[in-house]
Design a protein around this motif. Structure first.
Motif, PDB file in Angstrom:
ATOM      1  N   LEU A 190      21.297  31.928   7.920  1.00  9.67           N
ATOM      2  CA  LEU A 190      21.217  31.230   9.044  1.00  9.67           C
ATOM      3  C   LEU A 190      21.036  32.022  10.350  1.00  9.67           C
ATOM      4  O   LEU A 190      20.967  31.294  11.552  1.00  9.67           O
ATOM      5  CB  LEU A 190      22.136  29.891   8.882  1.00  9.67           C
ATOM      6  N   TYR A 191      21.745  33.217  10.180  1.00  9.06           N
ATOM      7  CA  TYR A 191      22.133  33.849  11.245  1.00  9.06           C
ATOM      8  C   TYR A 191      21.610  35.235  11.165  1.00  9.06           C
ATOM      9  O   TYR A 191      21.631  36.086  10.191  1.00  9.06           O
ATOM     10  CB  TYR A 191      23.663  33.937  11.564  1.00  9.06           C
ATOM     11  N   ARG A 192      20.593  35.862  12.362  1.00 11.77           N
ATOM     12  CA  ARG A 192      20.315  37.128  12.118  1.00 11.77           C
ATOM     13  C   ARG A 192      20.412  38.024  13.327  1.00 11.77           C
ATOM     14  O   ARG A 192      19.874  39.027  13.544  1.00 11.77           O
ATOM     15  CB  ARG A 192      18.620  36.769  12.047  1.00 11.77           C
ATOM     16  N   GLY A 193      21.590  37.679  13.913  1.00 10.96           N
ATOM     17  CA  GLY A 193      21.971  38.568  14.937  1.00 10.96           C
ATOM     18  C   GLY A 193      22.629  39.864  14.651  1.00 10.96           C
ATOM     19  O   GLY A 193      22.680  40.320  13.575  1.00 10.96           O
ATOM     20  N   LYS A 194      23.073  40.550  15.576  1.00 10.57           N
ATOM     21  CA  LYS A 194      23.639  41.958  15.243  1.00 10.57           C
ATOM     22  C   LYS A 194      24.986  41.901  14.685  1.00 10.57           C
ATOM     23  O   LYS A 194      25.523  42.704  14.045  1.00 10.57           O
ATOM     24  CB  LYS A 194      23.910  42.510  16.799  1.00 10.57           C
ATOM     25  N   HIS A 195      25.559  40.489  14.765  1.00 13.07           N
ATOM     26  CA  HIS A 195      26.888  40.813  13.904  1.00 13.07           C
ATOM     27  C   HIS A 195      26.775  40.256  12.657  1.00 13.07           C
ATOM     28  O   HIS A 195      27.892  40.252  11.974  1.00 13.07           O
ATOM     29  CB  HIS A 195      27.638  39.418  14.683  1.00 13.07           C
ATOM     30  N   LEU A 196      25.515  40.295  12.277  1.00 15.49           N
ATOM     31  CA  LEU A 196      25.446  40.040  10.591  1.00 15.49           C
ATOM     32  C   LEU A 196      26.060  41.481  10.020  1.00 15.49           C
ATOM     33  O   LEU A 196      26.509  41.267   8.781  1.00 15.49           O
ATOM     34  CB  LEU A 196      23.841  39.912  10.358  1.00 15.49           C
ATOM     35  N   LEU A 228      35.696  36.558  -5.123  1.00 13.56           N
ATOM     36  CA  LEU A 228      34.576  37.317  -5.193  1.00 13.56           C
ATOM     37  C   LEU A 228      33.375  36.716  -4.738  1.00 13.56           C
ATOM     38  O   LEU A 228      32.653  37.006  -3.807  1.00 13.56           O
ATOM     39  CB  LEU A 228      34.628  38.750  -6.166  1.00 13.56           C
ATOM     40  N   ILE A 229      33.038  35.873  -5.819  1.00  7.79           N
ATOM     41  CA  ILE A 229      32.209  35.314  -5.677  1.00  7.79           C
ATOM     42  C   ILE A 229      31.846  34.460  -4.601  1.00  7.79           C
ATOM     43  O   ILE A 229      30.779  34.285  -4.003  1.00  7.79           O
ATOM     44  CB  ILE A 229      31.866  34.349  -7.003  1.00  7.79           C
ATOM     45  N   LEU A 230      32.939  33.820  -4.294  1.00 13.03           N
ATOM     46  CA  LEU A 230      32.744  32.675  -2.833  1.00 13.03           C
ATOM     47  C   LEU A 230      32.817  33.639  -1.826  1.00 13.03           C
ATOM     48  O   LEU A 230      31.946  33.010  -0.848  1.00 13.03           O
ATOM     49  CB  LEU A 230      34.325  32.021  -2.897  1.00 13.03           C
ATOM     50  N   THR A 231      33.094  34.738  -1.887  1.00 11.68           N
ATOM     51  CA  THR A 231      32.909  35.803  -0.468  1.00 11.68           C
ATOM     52  C   THR A 231      31.402  35.890  -0.347  1.00 11.68           C
ATOM     53  O   THR A 231      30.896  35.900   0.888  1.00 11.68           O
ATOM     54  CB  THR A 231      33.580  36.999  -0.699  1.00 11.68           C
ATOM     55  N   TRP A 232      30.859  36.534  -1.340  1.00 15.03           N
ATOM     56  CA  TRP A 232      29.248  36.737  -1.311  1.00 15.03           C
ATOM     57  C   TRP A 232      28.399  35.534  -1.157  1.00 15.03           C
ATOM     58  O   TRP A 232      27.509  35.474  -0.530  1.00 15.03           O
ATOM     59  CB  TRP A 232      28.958  37.519  -2.456  1.00 15.03           C
ATOM     60  N   ILE A 233      28.788  34.411  -1.523  1.00 13.96           N
ATOM     61  CA  ILE A 233      28.254  33.137  -1.242  1.00 13.96           C
ATOM     62  C   ILE A 233      28.083  32.573   0.057  1.00 13.96           C
ATOM     63  O   ILE A 233      27.129  32.431   0.655  1.00 13.96           O
ATOM     64  CB  ILE A 233      28.466  31.900  -2.240  1.00 13.96           C
ATOM     65  N   ILE A 234      29.480  32.904   0.565  1.00 14.44           N
ATOM     66  CA  ILE A 234      29.421  32.599   2.182  1.00 14.44           C
ATOM     67  C   ILE A 234      28.728  33.468   2.849  1.00 14.44           C
ATOM     68  O   ILE A 234      28.027  33.106   3.741  1.00 14.44           O
ATOM     69  CB  ILE A 234      31.082  32.550   2.408  1.00 14.44           C
ATOM     70  N   PHE A 235      28.597  35.000   2.589  1.00 14.90           N
ATOM     71  CA  PHE A 235      27.848  35.950   3.277  1.00 14.90           C
ATOM     72  C   PHE A 235      26.383  35.643   2.922  1.00 14.90           C
ATOM     73  O   PHE A 235      25.579  35.713   4.033  1.00 14.90           O
ATOM     74  CB  PHE A 235      28.208  37.269   2.771  1.00 14.90           C
ATOM     75  N   ALA A 236      25.721  35.001   1.757  1.00 13.45           N
ATOM     76  CA  ALA A 236      24.583  34.772   1.668  1.00 13.45           C
ATOM     77  C   ALA A 236      24.173  33.746   2.608  1.00 13.45           C
ATOM     78  O   ALA A 236      23.068  33.623   3.008  1.00 13.45           O
ATOM     79  CB  ALA A 236      24.208  34.708   0.197  1.00 13.45           C
ATOM     80  N   THR A 237      25.220  32.748   2.689  1.00  8.76           N
ATOM     81  CA  THR A 237      24.662  31.440   3.473  1.00  8.76           C
ATOM     82  C   THR A 237      24.398  31.955   5.042  1.00  8.76           C
ATOM     83  O   THR A 237      23.667  31.381   5.583  1.00  8.76           O
ATOM     84  CB  THR A 237      25.600  30.414   3.354  1.00  8.76           C
ATOM     85  N   GLU A 238      25.434  32.599   5.425  1.00  7.87           N
ATOM     86  CA  GLU A 238      25.424  33.129   7.011  1.00  7.87           C
ATOM     87  C   GLU A 238      24.349  33.872   7.002  1.00  7.87           C
ATOM     88  O   GLU A 238      23.391  33.860   8.037  1.00  7.87           O
ATOM     89  CB  GLU A 238      26.803  33.890   7.176  1.00  7.87           C
ATOM     90  N   SER A 239      23.585  34.812   5.976  1.00  5.98           N
ATOM     91  CA  SER A 239      22.713  35.560   6.288  1.00  5.98           C
ATOM     92  C   SER A 239      21.405  34.704   6.565  1.00  5.98           C
ATOM     93  O   SER A 239      20.539  35.353   7.205  1.00  5.98           O
ATOM     94  CB  SER A 239      22.557  36.624   5.207  1.00  5.98           C
TER      95      SER A 239
END
Length: 821
Positions: free
Chosen positions: A763-769, A750-761
């Motif tokens: 770096l990326y701001r497109g509609k696929h966020l 669970l923690i790893l999932t949200w760390i990955i999502f926070a990192t992607e957020s």
């Protein structure tokens, strides 16, 4: 008692003029009614310094043939009217013409015009005696505005109409000051309008203005400055010319300013001096704008060196051919001088015996029609005053100048195909301007026109103009025009001098509205650097029909199906040790909350709304809190059973007696519900147009407000941390009794999932966020389903031998012996 002013002309007019008998002079003609005429046949070129007031002998001054031509035109007009059977039948017109060569030293002539028997009647003196009433009904002239303003007060005493054929100052249109003034020439205002139209047509923005130091020049300059105020034209240089002006220095200063267009707002004689100096000083590569006073000047036109100064464009009156005038010149000029020279009158001497009819006919034709129409306007006004008809005129009518003035203002007749009328300011409503070009043949070639009535029409044929640049239209700019997409930054006091700055991303330049400021695009628009307009942004969001949205929703329904299957399987095997060790009744609460959490996934797709934004976070945060609270309790119970029951029996007894696990879960649920309710009430999540991430796109997303999501998120993270602590404490429990290990592993995922999502957020701001966010939620749900419940389902289905009471008791006893040793 009446006071009579006696004018001793011989004393005042000290010039001794050798003249013909006035009765046979070209300056005088007897008639029933007299018209005064003021023409500067000669011109004072230099200021005359005198110790005492005295008149000037005009015949001793330089002769001006173009003005002499106008003088003859008045004589012709009167003769033509006297020969007419329809205009003033049986009434003869006469004239007294004076040479108005000086502005301030021609008063004897004016006194002569308004006097009767060398006396001037006071204004309030009754005119009972016809011998004391002047026959002067109107005066034609003078030529210049300064002369007009000087003599006008004398004529104003008896409202004698003054009809000027050349005075163009706009101030003369003020009827409160000049109620008896009319003119047949357009005012400076119209001339300036024509000049500015030419400048704008050829994009000449940086110009020099040279004017004479008289009313005509000052008025022209003031009108020009006022007219260009709201245009892109700038006055690079301005100078008034007088007798002491250093013309060489003037041209040097114009050259230093870089102006290539020179407007010479000067009278004819001043223009000859100015242009002659330009030729002598080798001033080249200029565009000269000539006004009507000298745009048809024959002396300059025929100068072979005139082409060296550049290109000359002029605004002139159209050349109107007056039928019969040339014949009049040839028939009268050679016989207009008499031999009797015993009598004289000041400034009624021509002194022009060496001028041939050919020279007069070929002189500058400017102002010919204004003179002609001025005399005819007076004649028509007298015609109406005398109530003339086909049978004759009422000769018993006493004609006063004010009567003629009233009829002049109502003028409405046709003369050479032009309707002669005056507007409310007694300015002409007839006529137009010709745009002329001084060609290499020494002629003023008409290349365009500018009409005033009934509407303004401007036309010019550039192909007829031979520019000094050999084809290309000359430019006159302080700074070159900025390229498209660049704004101007003013450099100095003139708006025409500037630097060019490129407009940044998200801005554009509209040179029509404001060339000096870049305008920001709307939020719904975008533009690259250096734009002249904005483009609509592409609006992006993940629709329900998107392939990724469909796949994620299918996976979500699969999750719901698996969860329901687990729920049924656990319900069937509710009394087995594996279900009880997993949490028993609490498992059903967890499974139900996981299903409720999954509803958040469906709201990540489609155009966001307030309700959609709330539902993206509220179900997941609320019901996932219950799940984590259950796992916190479950982790605590595992640790308590195996490690704390023996050491703290009282605590264990209290926990079991008061159902501490349900109290904790309920408290966690209520706390999170309260936090979410307050947060969404005070600052709910709402749709947000993300215009910052991409310059050409608008990402439709939800605005995550801190009160509505941050505090509930912190509370959820606190439960996760507490759960992780308790579950980690049970990492050394029996190998096959691995609820604590399973919970720990799920929390790590669970923690790893949200760390990955926070990192992607970050770096990326497109509609696929939004897609990634939905995947993070779905991954959080699958963590517990796959790694906590699925292993137990496997044991229930495939290893039923491990799902017995004996097997679990054996594990517990083995673990207890290990601890005791």
């Amino acid at each position: 008692m009446a006071v009579v002013l006696y004018i001793p002309f011989v004393c005042v007019c000290v010039c001794v003029c050798v003249c013909c008998d006035v009765s046979t002079s070209a300056f005088h003609l007897d008639g029933d009614y007299m018209i005064g005429g003021l023409f500067d046949v000669h011109s004072v070129t230099e200021a005359v310094s005198q110790d005492r007031p005295e008149a000037i002998d005009c015949s001793s001054q330089p002769f001006v043939i173009s003005n002499y031509r106008r003088f003859q035109l008045m004589r012709f007009s009167v003769e033509e009217i006297n020969n007419s059977t329809s205009l003033l039948p049986n009434v003869s017109l006469g004239y007294d013409i004076f040479d108005q060569c000086s502005v301030a030293q021609n008063f004897p002539g004016m006194f002569n015009l308004i006097s009767v028997n060398d006396t001037i009647q006071p204004w309030d003196e009754p005119h009972g005696d016809p011998t004391k009433v002047s026959k002067m009904i109107a005066v034609a002239g003078p030529f210049s505005s300064t002369e007009t303003r000087t003599i006008y007060p004398l004529l104003m005493m008896n409202f004698i109409p003054l009809v000027s054929y050349g005075a163009a100052s706009s101030s003369l249109s003020e009827k409160l000051k000049y109620p008896s003034f009319l003119r047949t020439v357009h005012s400076n205002k119209d001339m300036i309008e024509g000049i500015v139209t030419i400048l704008l047509h050829y994009n000449w923005r940086w110009v020099a203005f040279i004017n004479s130091n008289d009313d005509y020049g000052y008025d022209g300059r003031d009108l020009f400055v006022k007219r260009i105020k709201d245009t892109d034209i700038c006055l690079a240089y301005s100078k008034e010319l007088n007798h002491n002006t250093n013309i060489s220095q003037v041209f040097q200063q114009i050259e230093e300013q870089g102006a290539r267009v020179i407007i010479a707002y000067v009278p004819e004689r001043t223009a000859e001096t100015l242009i002659g100096s330009a030729i002598q000083l080798n001033v080249t590569k200029k565009v000269w704008i000539a006004v009507e006073a000298w745009s048809l000047n024959k002396n300059l036109l025929r100068d072979e060196r005139i082409q060296n100064i550049g290109t000359v464009l002029g605004v002139s009156q159209p050349v109107v051919n007056i039928p019969g005038f040339d014949e009049f010149i040839y028939s009268t000029v050679e016989h207009m001088y008499c031999e009797n020279q015993d009598q004289h009158s000041c400034n009624q001497v021509c002194n022009c015996s060496d001028v041939s009819p050919e020279q007069i006919a070929d002189a500058d034709p400017s102002y010919s029609f204004p003179v002609y129409s001025a005399i005819y306007a007076i004649a028509h006004a007298l015609h109406n005053t005398l109530q003339c008809g086909s049978g004759g005129c009422q000769r018993n009518v006493t004609v006063e100048p004010y009567m003629v003035l009233a009829e002049l203002k109502k003028s409405n007749f046709t003369l050479l195909d032009q309707v002669i009328q005056f507007d409310g300011n007694t300015d002409p409503t007839f006529g137009s301007y010709s745009i002329v070009f001084w060609n290499q043949s020494g002629e003023a070639e008409e290349v365009g026109y500018y009409t005033f009535y009934p509407s303004i029409i401007f036309s010019i044929n550039t192909t007829k103009i031979q520019w000094f640049t050999n084809g290309d239209i000359p430019t006159s700019l302080c700074s070159k025009e900025c390229r498209a997409g660049y704004s101007k930054k003013q450099d100095g006091i003139h708006t025409c001098c500037f630097n060019c700055l490129i407009c940044r991303n998200g801005t554009y330049i509209n040179t029509t509205d404001d060339p000096f400021n870049c305008v920001a695009c709307k939020e719904t628009e975008w533009s690259p650097a250096g734009s002249t307009s904005c483009n609509l942004r592409v609006v992006e969001f993940i629709p329900l029909t998107d392939i990724w949205a469909i796949l994620i929703m299918i996976v979500t329904w699969v999750f719901v199906g698996f969860t329901a299957a687990v729920f049924v399987l656990f319900a069937i095997n509710y009394n087995t040790p594996i279900v009880r060790s997993a949490g028993g009744l609490m498992c059903f609460l967890i499974l139900g909350c996981l299903v409720l959490c999954s509803t958040s996934v469906f709201f990540y797709f489609g155009a966001p709304s307030v309700s959609f934004c709330i539902m993206r976070f509220l179900p997941f945060l609320l019901f996932y809190t219950v799940c984590l609270a259950c796992f916190v309790v479950r982790s605590f119970q595992i640790v308590c059973v195996f490690k704390m029951a023996a050491k703290y029996p009282t605590l264990y007894s209290w926990w079991m007696k008061y159902h501490g696990q349900w109290l904790f879960i309920s408290a966690a649920f209520l706390t999170q519900a309260l936090l979410l309710t307050l947060g969404n009430s005070l600052s709910p999540s709402k749709p947000f147009n993300d215009t910052q991430s991409y310059h050409d796109k608008i990402i439709l997303t939800c605005d995550i407000n801190l009160p509505s999501c941050l505090i509930p998120g912190i509370f959820l993270f606190s439960l996760c941390s507490l759960c992780f602590i308790f579950s980690y404490m049970g990492k050394d429990l029996p190998k096959n009794y691995n609820e604590a290990k399973a919970i720990t592993f799920c929390l790590l995922l669970l923690i790893l999932t949200w760390i990955i999502f926070a990192t992607e957020s970050s770096l990326y701001r497109g509609k696929h966020l939004q897609t990634l966010n939905a995947l993070a939620v779905l991954s959080s749900l699958y963590c517990f389903l796959l790694w906590y419940f699925l292993p137990k389902c496997y044991i229930i289905i495939f290893e039923p031998n491990k799902n017995t009471q004996q097997h679990f008791q054996g594990l517990i006893q083995s673990y207890t012996k290990t601890i005791s040793q």
